[in-house]
Design a protein around this motif. Structure first.
Motif, PDB file in Angstrom:
ATOM      1  N   THR A   7       0.842  -1.192   0.000  1.00 39.18           N
ATOM      2  CA  THR A   7       0.000   0.000   0.000  1.00 39.18           C
ATOM      3  C   THR A   7       0.879   1.245   0.000  1.00 39.18           C
ATOM      4  O   THR A   7       1.954   1.258   0.619  1.00 39.18           O
ATOM      5  CB  THR A   7      -0.911   0.040   1.249  1.00 39.18           C
ATOM      6  OG1 THR A   7      -0.106  -0.053   2.422  1.00 39.18           O
ATOM      7  CG2 THR A   7      -1.929  -1.084   1.220  1.00 39.18           C
ATOM      8  N   ARG A   9      -1.256   1.387  -3.822  1.00 45.90           N
ATOM      9  CA  ARG A   9      -0.962   0.765  -5.114  1.00 45.90           C
ATOM     10  C   ARG A   9      -0.528   1.815  -6.127  1.00 45.90           C
ATOM     11  O   ARG A   9       0.250   1.524  -7.033  1.00 45.90           O
ATOM     12  CB  ARG A   9      -2.196   0.033  -5.626  1.00 45.90           C
ATOM     13  CG  ARG A   9      -2.591  -1.154  -4.768  1.00 45.90           C
ATOM     14  CD  ARG A   9      -1.538  -2.281  -4.812  1.00 45.90           C
ATOM     15  NE  ARG A   9      -1.138  -2.594  -6.156  1.00 45.90           N
ATOM     16  CZ  ARG A   9      -1.830  -3.362  -6.968  1.00 45.90           C
ATOM     17  NH1 ARG A   9      -2.951  -3.932  -6.550  1.00 45.90           N
ATOM     18  NH2 ARG A   9      -1.400  -3.594  -8.198  1.00 45.90           N
ATOM     19  N   THR A 107       3.771  -0.927  -6.284  1.00 45.72           N
ATOM     20  CA  THR A 107       3.267   0.434  -6.104  1.00 45.72           C
ATOM     21  C   THR A 107       3.818   1.291  -7.228  1.00 45.72           C
ATOM     22  O   THR A 107       5.035   1.328  -7.451  1.00 45.72           O
ATOM     23  CB  THR A 107       3.721   1.033  -4.764  1.00 45.72           C
ATOM     24  OG1 THR A 107       3.123   0.317  -3.688  1.00 45.72           O
ATOM     25  CG2 THR A 107       3.324   2.510  -4.675  1.00 45.72           C
TER      26      THR A 107
END
Lengths: 112, 111
Positions: A7, A9, A107
């Motif tokens: 996290t 993304r 990410t």
């Protein structure tokens, strides 16, 4: 549920901002890694950790820092983001003598 | 500098044909060899691992390793358009801390 999660993304930020990318895993693996990938350059290792008390620099650690908060969590920070840090960032986990690694979904970071 | 070399491609094969992907590495002490598949914008996915000389088959995939020649290859039989992706070769470091990745070979399977 995914074994390795990352996290956020996608993230768009501005030059000079501090950014943290987080990685969590449910695989129970001891080893965790952060890579960046740029088009045409392949995967480059930023940092790796073999356990909570073991943090090591990879080939391109300048401008980055990491924290291994627990066996399952490994965060990557950009203290002052710059545009050439725009890239895909992958977290990976691994365990055992074979060095097999499993990647998170990635990410996508854009620094304006 | 430990290196893993791959032809960047693109390698284009017709549907149903055999795709052959090649990789050479410089670290003679390497013991573990991997092939990852990566679709555009997605993360690398492990598809094959091989640790000893010879062939290892898994479904349509065969990995081949020749440590004397420092060469590892991946054969994909009955190639499908869904096999179109970049294939990354990875080799463990003799120092044992990480994998060295090649830059990948782009495979295009045409219908």
């Amino acid at each position: 549920d995914a074994d390795v999660t990352q996290t956020p993304r996608n993230r768009i930020t501005k030059t000079g901002k501090r950014i943290m990318l987080e990685c969590s895993q449910t695989k129970g693996h001891d080893r965790m890694y952060w890579y960046r990938q740029d088009p045409g350059l392949g995967l480059q290792l930023i940092y790796y950790s073999f356990d909570v008390k073991d943090i090591n620099k990879g080939e391109i650690s300048d401008g980055y820092s990491v924290s291994r908060q627990a066996q399952a969590k490994f965060s990557l920070s950009l203290e002052s983001a710059i545009p050439n840090q725009t890239a895909l960032y992958f977290c990976a986990t691994g365990q055992g003598s074979t060095d097999t690694q499993y990647f998170g979904p990635g990410t996508r970071l854009t620094v304006l | 500098q430990k290196e893993v070399e791959q032809n960047s491609g693109p390698l284009s094969v017709p549907e149903g044909a055999i795709a052959s992907l090649n990789c050479t590495y410089s670290d003679r002490g390497s013991q573990s060899f991997f092939w990852y598949r990566q679709y555009s914008g997605k993360s690398p996915e492990l598809i094959m691992s091989i640790y000893s000389n010879g062939d290892k088959e898994d479904g349509r995939f065969t990995a081949q390793l020749n440590k004397a020649s420092q060469y590892v290859s991946l054969l994909i039989r009955d190639s499908q358009p869904s096999d179109s992706a970049t294939y990354l070769c990875a080799v463990n470091s003799n120092s044992g801390y990480a994998l060295n990745f090649g830059k990948g070979t782009s495979l295009l399977v045409t219908p």
